[in-house]
Design an enzyme around this catalytic site. Structure first.
Site, short mmCIF file in Angstrom:
data_model
loop_
_atom_site.label_atom_id
_atom_site.label_comp_id
_atom_site.label_asym_id
_atom_site.label_seq_id
_atom_site.Cartn_x
_atom_site.Cartn_y
_atom_site.Cartn_z
CE LYS A 178 -1.99 3.10 1.79
NZ LYS A 178 -1.74 4.47 1.58
CD GLU A 253 12.55 4.12 9.10
OE1 GLU A 253 12.60 5.11 9.83
OE2 GLU A 253 12.91 4.33 7.75
CB CYS A 287 13.11 7.85 8.15
SG CYS A 287 14.18 6.88 6.87
CD GLU A 384 10.58 12.25 11.74
OE1 GLU A 384 9.48 11.90 11.57
OE2 GLU A 384 11.53 11.56 11.17
#
Ligand code: NAI
Ligand code: MG
Length: 482
Positions: A178, A253, A287, A384
């Protein structure tokens, strides 16, 4: 026709080897100029169910019977095929993600590398024999989980498909992928190339659509035996909660706040490009972006000034003009990053990059920003950001550096810049991170290097041989023969 060159009908899923068109669609837009690219299928729970059924069926057919060597050959062939199509894939990705074309080309080559690596590794994962009681022979078998679900983000579609789908197929799982609703084109192109390389029907199914619809349906489906997710902490938590209901393993992750630590004795000429690139690559939407630069007091001013000069030289513009920094993926992402810049209004800015004058006004551009002298507990040094923003944090001692580096909820990647060998060893152990780099950052991508996080960066490892253990399960066979 952006998908020209790839045999993909628009607004379709790939289920059981057939492109099946959807009743409802979504529009993909080009982040560089806001124009519509194409429509994609808006997957439903029924589409996901059909894809999971197709994957399950593939496991009972030729795919499930295939030797590891044959699976490896298909992946290797796919790697070769991708290498002949890297420019086409890069063109799709640059339009879909807004990724500067040079970076998109590198991702396409990385996708091929994953197929080569996992193609070669497929028949090299072995069990063991275990000395046991008199009259017994005991051995272990590495077996696929079965149906694996892969929910991936928009920032590095090709790399993340490579590392998760590549390893899962190598071990003989059947996949349901997906992709993110913001960027799906290379996922669909990859699936078309996999078919061309001879991957049997149903071994890889792609359902596009919204996270809360197709994504949620996939993560909750009782027919899925393993889930792999890359994305936000919030959605990762939802995925792990859904997986718990079916008691299936998950690999998460979830990004980070990765530091680079520059000591007074560092080779600054070598460090400088890594310090900047690790923050601005893919417009910071990475990331493993290095968003915190910790610098020892003795070289702080020098590092700040050299990074500031590099920032001033950055170009920001449309992906196909190959700037240093492209647009952000969406208006929403730009709003998130602008919100962080606003939270930094009490801080001083060391430098900002410039958006080119003729950048389309509907593109999601933001000026790369380097903040000076940021307290380690400031929100910009803790959360983040997922944009081209880095904070400089001064420190005095090695102990301070470790405490600051480990002082966030995350732990994905860290780097240490020093010529002191003993310090290199101490820090490689002291830092909370899934990867530690000494006198480099990222090691050139590292298809071969296990990757993943600690803390809120997630758990489980992808990439390298390690991923093959994650995408398989171990069976122990004990035979009594007297
Ligand atoms: P997201 O976590 O919402 O999206 C990632 C994937 O999860 C997409 O395929 C999406 O369709 C799917 N998804 C969303 N909601 C879901 C649900 N309820 N159930 C199952 N699947 C679902 O990330 P988003 O919204 O695109 O970005 C928000 C923030 O997440 C970013 O600002 C960044 O901080 C972080 N992020 C981190 C990434 C990484 O590489 N670790 C990648 C993308 C985003
Ligand atoms: Mg989302």
């Amino acid at each position: 026709m952006p998908l020209s060159g790839f045999a993909i009908p628009s607004a379709s899923h790939l289920i059981a080897g057939e492109w099946t068109s959807a009743a409802s669609t979504l529009t993909l837009t080009n982040p560089s100029d806001g124009t519509d690219i194409t429509s994609i299928a808006r997957g439903t729970a029924a589409d996901v169910d059909a894809a999971v059924t197709a994957a399950k069926t593939a496991l009972t057919g030729p795919w499930g019977q295939m030797t590891a060597t044959e699976r490896g050959r298909i992946l290797s062939r796919l790697g070769q095929l991708i290498l002949t199509r890297t420019e086409d894939l890069a063109q799709l990705e640059a339009r879909d993600v807004g990724k500067p074309i040079t970076q998109a080309r590198a991702d396409a080559v990385a996708l091929a590398r994953y197929m080569e690596f996992y193609g070669g590794a497929a028949d090299k994962i072995m069990g063991e024999t275990i000395p046991y009681l008199q009259g017994y022979t005991v051995y272990t078998l590495r077996e696929p989980h079965g149906v694996t679900g892969h929910i991936i983000p928009w920032n590095y579609p090709m790399q993340i498909i490579g590392r998760s789908v590549g390893a899962a197929l190598a071990m003989g799982n059947a996949c349901v992928l997906k992709p993110a609703e913001e960027a799906c084109l290379t996922a669909l192109a990859f699936a078309a190339l996999a078919q061309e390389a001879g991957l049997p029907a149903g071994a890889l199914n792609v359902v596009t659509g919204l996270g809360a619809e197709a994504g949620a349906a996939l993560s909750a489906h009782p027919g899925v035996n393993h889930l792999s997710f890359t994305g936000s902490v919030g959605v990762g938590t939802l995925i792990q909660t859904a997986a718990a209901q079916n008691v299936v393993p998950v690999t998460l992750e979830l990004g980070g706040k990765s530091p680079q630590i520059v000591f007074d004795d560092a080779d600054l000429d070598r460090a400088l490009p890594f310090l900047v690139n690790a923050g601005i690559q893919n417009a910071g939407q990475t990331c493993s972006a290095s968003s915190r630069i910790l610098v020892q007091r003795g070289v702080y001013a020098k590092v700040r000034d050299r990074m500031a000069a590099a920032y001033t030289a950055l170009t920001v513009g449309p992906a196909l003009t190959d700037p240093s920094v492209g647009p952000l993926i969406s208006a929403r992402q730009k709003q998130i990053v602008a919100g962080f810049l606003d939270q930094g209004r009490d801080l001083s800015i060391a430098a900002q990059g410039k958006i080119v004058e003729n950048a389309p006004s509907a593109g999601h551009y933001i000026a790369p920003t380097l903040f000076d002298n940021v307290p380690p507990n400031h929100p910009l040094a803790q959360q983040e950001i997922f944009g081209p923003v880095q904070v400089l944090i001064p420190f005095d001692t090695e102990e301070d550096a470790v405490a600051i580096a480990n002082g966030t909820e995350f732990g994905l990647v860290a780097a240490v810049w020093t010529r002191d060998g003993a310090r290199q060893m101490r820090l490689s152990k002291a830092l909370h991170a899934g990867q530690v780099f000494i006198n480099n950052y990222g090691a050139g991508g590292g298809v071969e290097l296990p990757f993943g996080g600690t803390g809120k960066s997630g758990h489980g490892r992808e990439k390298g041989f390690e991923a093959l253990y994650g995408f398989s399960t171990l069976k122990t066979v004990a035979t009594w023969h007297g």
